[in-house]
Design an enzyme around this catalytic site. Structure first.
Site, PDB file in Angstrom:
ATOM      1  N   ASP A 140      74.110  96.230  12.544  1.00  0.00           N
ATOM      2  CA  ASP A 140      74.279  94.951  13.214  1.00  0.00           C
ATOM      3  C   ASP A 140      73.492  93.904  12.371  1.00  0.00           C
ATOM      4  OD1 ASP A 140      71.891  95.651  14.279  1.00  0.00           O
ATOM      5  OD2 ASP A 140      72.064  95.037  16.112  1.00  0.00           O
ATOM      6  N   LYS A 174      81.438  99.842  13.417  1.00  0.00           N
ATOM      7  CA  LYS A 174      80.053  99.497  14.268  1.00  0.00           C
ATOM      8  C   LYS A 174      80.392 100.029  15.530  1.00  0.00           C
ATOM      9  CE  LYS A 174      78.606  95.491  15.348  1.00  0.00           C
ATOM     10  NZ  LYS A 174      78.096  94.050  15.207  1.00  0.00           N
TER      11      LYS A 174
END
Length: 213
Positions: free
Chosen positions: A138, A120
């Protein structure tokens, strides 16, 4: 969603914010990298508050190594998990100095090799700094993708892979930020603001909130 609906969905988000970017404050690739590492389980507002103290003192890999872990902790102590994050930042800075001349590498494998950097975080840096079509899924993007029907998936990687397949090329660079901001301010977890949502008619969410009488 159909291909036409996805195009319309993203077109509307783009119309509201033609040039989206992160809400983390930074002036260099290194500053963004550290801010994203610090942002795990923390708000952008909280991270910005800490980096406003940190970056005037140390905003390069070598400067943070010179600052030292204990002093770094004091600068970021308002952020959750600051002890572990300080350790990761110091370790990442050592690798950046030793292997990359202190610069942030434009390479997924090299980024993910840094302590505190997962897929991420690497996606955020690749997208925001280097202009690569990457999407960092997210909690906001995961929720929006599943709730609206844009790109349903059981886990973040499944959602990421599906988003990369279904989002038209013209939207790939900005999609990461549009979806995060939409989830943060409109399609909120507890009470989505459906009455003010610009993509309400395209959304598949069955429990839409209604406006007050």
């Amino acid at each position: 969603m159909t291909r036409a609906e996805i195009h319309e969905f993203l077109s509307r988000l783009r119309e509201i914010d033609p040039e989206p970017t992160t809400e983390l404050e930074y002036t260099s690739p290194f500053e963004l990298l550290i801010a994203v590492i610090l942002s795990a389980q923390a708000t952008d507002v909280g991270v910005n508050k800490a980096t406003r103290r940190l970056y005037p003192v140390a905003n390069t890999a070598q400067a943070i190594l010179d600052l030292g872990e204990d002093a770094l902790k004091r600068h970021i102590s308002t952020i959750g998990l600051f002890n572990a994050k300080a350790k990761n930042v110091i370790a990442a800075c050592r690798i950046l100095v030793a292997q990359h001349g202190g610069e942030v590498p434009n390479d997924r494998a090299a980024l993910e090799a840094l302590p505190g950097v997962g897929r991420k975080t690497a996606n955020v840096v690749l997208n925001t700094v280097f202009g690569e079509p990457a999407i960092a899924v997210d909690t906001h993007i995961f929720r929006v993708s599943n709730r609206t029907g844009l790109a349903p998936g059981k886990d973040v990687r499944a959602v990421e892979d599906r988003l990369m397949r279904v989002i038209p090329g013209e939207f790939l660079l900005g999609a990461h930020h549009w979806l995060i901001l939409h989830g943060r301010y409109t399609c909120k977890a507890r009470k989505p603001d459906c009455p003010k949502c610009v993509v309400r008619d395209l959304c598949r969410f069955k429990e839409k909130t209604v406006g007050s009488a």
